[in-house]
Motif scaffolding. Structure first.
Motif, PDB file in Angstrom:
ATOM      1  N   ARG A  86       0.663  -1.360  -0.159  1.00 29.27           N
ATOM      2  CA  ARG A  86       0.017   0.037  -0.055  1.00 29.27           C
ATOM      3  C   ARG A  86       0.696   1.288   0.036  1.00 29.27           C
ATOM      4  NH1 ARG A  86      -4.192   0.636   4.453  1.00 29.27           N
ATOM      5  NH2 ARG A  86      -4.146   2.589   3.824  1.00 29.27           N
ATOM      6  N   LEU A  87       1.874   1.131   0.901  1.00 31.21           N
ATOM      7  CA  LEU A  87       2.627   2.482   0.891  1.00 31.21           C
ATOM      8  C   LEU A  87       3.229   2.834  -0.758  1.00 31.21           C
ATOM      9  CD1 LEU A  87       4.360   4.474   2.491  1.00 31.21           C
ATOM     10  CD2 LEU A  87       6.302   3.039   2.743  1.00 31.21           C
ATOM     11  N   LEU A  88       3.851   1.711  -1.295  1.00 31.75           N
ATOM     12  CA  LEU A  88       4.297   1.869  -2.445  1.00 31.75           C
ATOM     13  C   LEU A  88       3.302   2.293  -3.764  1.00 31.75           C
ATOM     14  CD1 LEU A  88       6.755  -1.132  -2.762  1.00 31.75           C
ATOM     15  CD2 LEU A  88       7.358   1.180  -2.530  1.00 31.75           C
ATOM     16  N   ALA A 177     -10.329   3.972  15.750  1.00 31.03           N
ATOM     17  CA  ALA A 177     -10.882   4.379  14.471  1.00 31.03           C
ATOM     18  C   ALA A 177     -10.600   5.739  14.352  1.00 31.03           C
ATOM     19  CB  ALA A 177     -12.485   4.053  14.447  1.00 31.03           C
ATOM     20  N   ALA A 178     -10.881   6.820  15.576  1.00 32.60           N
ATOM     21  CA  ALA A 178     -10.721   8.276  15.495  1.00 32.60           C
ATOM     22  C   ALA A 178      -9.521   8.470  15.065  1.00 32.60           C
ATOM     23  CB  ALA A 178     -10.884   8.726  16.832  1.00 32.60           C
ATOM     24  N   THR A 179      -8.366   7.824  15.329  1.00 24.47           N
ATOM     25  CA  THR A 179      -7.029   7.838  14.803  1.00 24.47           C
ATOM     26  C   THR A 179      -6.833   7.953  13.564  1.00 24.47           C
ATOM     27  OG1 THR A 179      -5.881   7.296  17.161  1.00 24.47           O
ATOM     28  CG2 THR A 179      -4.530   7.367  15.130  1.00 24.47           C
ATOM     29  N   PHE A 180      -7.504   6.725  12.919  1.00 23.27           N
ATOM     30  CA  PHE A 180      -7.578   6.363  11.277  1.00 23.27           C
ATOM     31  C   PHE A 180      -8.166   7.575  10.747  1.00 23.27           C
ATOM     32  CE2 PHE A 180      -7.315   1.848  12.850  1.00 23.27           C
ATOM     33  CZ  PHE A 180      -5.854   1.911  12.738  1.00 23.27           C
ATOM     34  N   ARG A 201       5.043  11.479   4.109  1.00 20.04           N
ATOM     35  CA  ARG A 201       5.278  11.382   5.694  1.00 20.04           C
ATOM     36  C   ARG A 201       3.885  10.855   6.572  1.00 20.04           C
ATOM     37  NH1 ARG A 201       6.988  15.962   6.403  1.00 20.04           N
ATOM     38  NH2 ARG A 201       4.891  16.827   7.358  1.00 20.04           N
ATOM     39  N   ARG A 202       2.708  11.485   5.987  1.00 23.42           N
ATOM     40  CA  ARG A 202       1.682  11.034   6.754  1.00 23.42           C
ATOM     41  C   ARG A 202       1.243   9.735   6.349  1.00 23.42           C
ATOM     42  NH1 ARG A 202      -1.407  17.063   6.192  1.00 23.42           N
ATOM     43  NH2 ARG A 202      -0.276  17.986   7.796  1.00 23.42           N
ATOM     44  N   ILE A 203       1.376   9.349   5.040  1.00 23.19           N
ATOM     45  CA  ILE A 203       0.760   7.842   4.819  1.00 23.19           C
ATOM     46  C   ILE A 203       1.585   6.948   5.417  1.00 23.19           C
ATOM     47  CG2 ILE A 203       2.319   7.523   2.536  1.00 23.19           C
ATOM     48  CD1 ILE A 203      -1.493   6.350   3.276  1.00 23.19           C
ATOM     49  N   GLN A 204       3.099   7.337   5.603  1.00 22.48           N
ATOM     50  CA  GLN A 204       3.675   6.238   6.343  1.00 22.48           C
ATOM     51  C   GLN A 204       3.290   6.190   7.912  1.00 22.48           C
ATOM     52  OE1 GLN A 204       7.541   8.297   5.419  1.00 22.48           O
ATOM     53  NE2 GLN A 204       8.203   6.365   4.351  1.00 22.48           N
ATOM     54  N   ARG A 205       2.966   7.108   8.443  1.00 25.87           N
ATOM     55  CA  ARG A 205       2.716   7.346   9.853  1.00 25.87           C
ATOM     56  C   ARG A 205       1.250   6.492   9.967  1.00 25.87           C
ATOM     57  NH1 ARG A 205       3.274  10.215  14.556  1.00 25.87           N
ATOM     58  NH2 ARG A 205       1.677   9.261  15.968  1.00 25.87           N
ATOM     59  N   HIS A 206       0.381   6.916   8.874  1.00 22.89           N
ATOM     60  CA  HIS A 206      -0.939   6.174   8.956  1.00 22.89           C
ATOM     61  C   HIS A 206      -0.804   4.736   8.958  1.00 22.89           C
ATOM     62  CE1 HIS A 206      -5.217   6.137   8.175  1.00 22.89           C
ATOM     63  NE2 HIS A 206      -5.034   5.645   7.132  1.00 22.89           N
ATOM     64  N   LEU A 207       0.217   4.202   8.304  1.00 26.93           N
ATOM     65  CA  LEU A 207       0.013   2.762   7.739  1.00 26.93           C
ATOM     66  C   LEU A 207       0.849   2.154   9.042  1.00 26.93           C
ATOM     67  CD1 LEU A 207       1.039   2.536   4.058  1.00 26.93           C
ATOM     68  CD2 LEU A 207      -1.134   2.255   5.120  1.00 26.93           C
ATOM     69  N   ASP A 209       0.525   3.482  12.353  1.00 24.66           N
ATOM     70  CA  ASP A 209      -0.756   3.256  13.102  1.00 24.66           C
ATOM     71  C   ASP A 209      -1.598   2.031  12.849  1.00 24.66           C
ATOM     72  OD1 ASP A 209       0.069   5.459  14.498  1.00 24.66           O
ATOM     73  OD2 ASP A 209      -1.581   6.696  13.179  1.00 24.66           O
ATOM     74  N   ALA A 210      -1.821   1.593  11.530  1.00 18.66           N
ATOM     75  CA  ALA A 210      -2.706   0.663  11.259  1.00 18.66           C
ATOM     76  C   ALA A 210      -1.863  -0.826  11.471  1.00 18.66           C
ATOM     77  CB  ALA A 210      -2.931   0.589   9.679  1.00 18.66           C
ATOM     78  N   ARG A 211      -0.469  -0.772  11.501  1.00 17.44           N
ATOM     79  CA  ARG A 211       0.421  -1.931  11.510  1.00 17.44           C
ATOM     80  C   ARG A 211       0.346  -2.407  13.133  1.00 17.44           C
ATOM     81  NH1 ARG A 211       4.478  -3.605   8.259  1.00 17.44           N
ATOM     82  NH2 ARG A 211       4.806  -1.148   7.374  1.00 17.44           N
ATOM     83  N   ALA A 212       0.078  -1.227  13.814  1.00 20.56           N
ATOM     84  CA  ALA A 212       0.436  -1.584  15.254  1.00 20.56           C
ATOM     85  C   ALA A 212      -0.748  -2.058  15.754  1.00 20.56           C
ATOM     86  CB  ALA A 212       0.580  -0.210  16.208  1.00 20.56           C
ATOM     87  N   GLY A 213      -1.809  -2.085  15.329  1.00 22.28           N
ATOM     88  CA  GLY A 213      -2.942  -2.654  15.854  1.00 22.28           C
ATOM     89  C   GLY A 213      -3.414  -3.967  15.115  1.00 22.28           C
ATOM     90  N   LEU A 214      -2.689  -4.591  14.154  1.00 22.60           N
ATOM     91  CA  LEU A 214      -2.999  -5.789  13.547  1.00 22.60           C
ATOM     92  C   LEU A 214      -2.075  -7.069  14.041  1.00 22.60           C
ATOM     93  CD1 LEU A 214      -2.661  -4.388   9.933  1.00 22.60           C
ATOM     94  CD2 LEU A 214      -4.794  -4.714  11.224  1.00 22.60           C
TER      95      LEU A 214
END
Length: 214
Positions: A86-88, A177-180, A201-207, A209-214
């Motif tokens: 997704r990042l790429l 969900a609020a963070t996302f 930078r923001r999409i990296q941080r966003h992903l 955040d998603a990774r941390a919850g999986l």
């Protein structure tokens, strides 16, 4: 009342079961059966069996004769692979999006903001399935706007995997969900001013955040 053809009944069963898997209603490791799905839809077992076979081919179900169908859990490492891909894809798409004419970019930004608003409503209503669907669409709209048909097609499979993982993640901790959603607003802001550096930078941080919850 018109009769439901075998083909349309199979498609109905396929879409129904797949949606249950993707939105987390049928979580990984759970079992379902032809009879259970047939009863839900009011169809015979034959189209459900055909739908199960199709979903097994896609790697979502594992069939056990006379026992039912196991929803295949998300594989170890799959989340990392999906998020890396997704990042790429999304970073590449953003580079094309910021080169869109003003009117096209404004239309996309308006659509994305509407989707974020709808996400906020879904979170407020506790509708996890709707949130997951909106989340997947948000990211897909950005990729589609990038104009690369091959990447857009590839993202369809990523989108489905993403939708399933997001539903699982938000169910595990709804407050995430609020963070996302806040992350999505930041992504739109960056696209609106054509700032790819901030977007990356923001999409990296966003992903992350998603990774941390999986």
């Amino acid at each position: 009342m018109p009769r439901t053809t075998s083909g349309s009944a199979t498609e109905q069963a396929y879409r129904h079961v797949k949606s249950l898997v993707l939105d987390g209603s049928l979580p990984g490791g759970s079992m379902t059966s032809e009879g259970e799905i047939a009863e839900q839809l009011g169809v015979s077992r034959t189209p459900v069996r055909e739908a199960f076979l199709r979903l097994e081919t896609e790697g979502l179900l594992r069939l056990y004769p006379k026992r039912g169908a196991l929803v295949v859990p998300v594989a170890p490492g799959e989340a990392d692979e999906v998020l890396d891909a997704r990042l790429l894809v999304e970073t590449h798409a953003a580079q094309a999006v910021v080169r869109l004419p003003d009117a096209e970019l404004a239309t996309l930004v308006a659509l994305l903001r509407d989707l974020v608003t709808a996400q906020e409503a879904a979170v407020a209503d506790g509708d996890v399935a709707e949130y997951a669907t909106l989340d997947a669409r948000f990211h897909h709209e950005i990729v589609a706007a990038g104009g690369n048909g091959l990447l857009s097609t590839f993202f369809v499979s990523l989108r489905e995997r993403q939708q399933r993982m997001v539903a699982h993640s938000v169910r595990w901790d709804p407050s995430r969900a609020a963070t996302f959603v806040a992350g999505h607003r930041g992504l739109v802001d960056a696209l609106e001013v054509r700032d790819t550096r901030t977007y990356k930078r923001r999409i990296q941080r966003h992903l992350e955040d998603a990774r941390a919850g999986l």
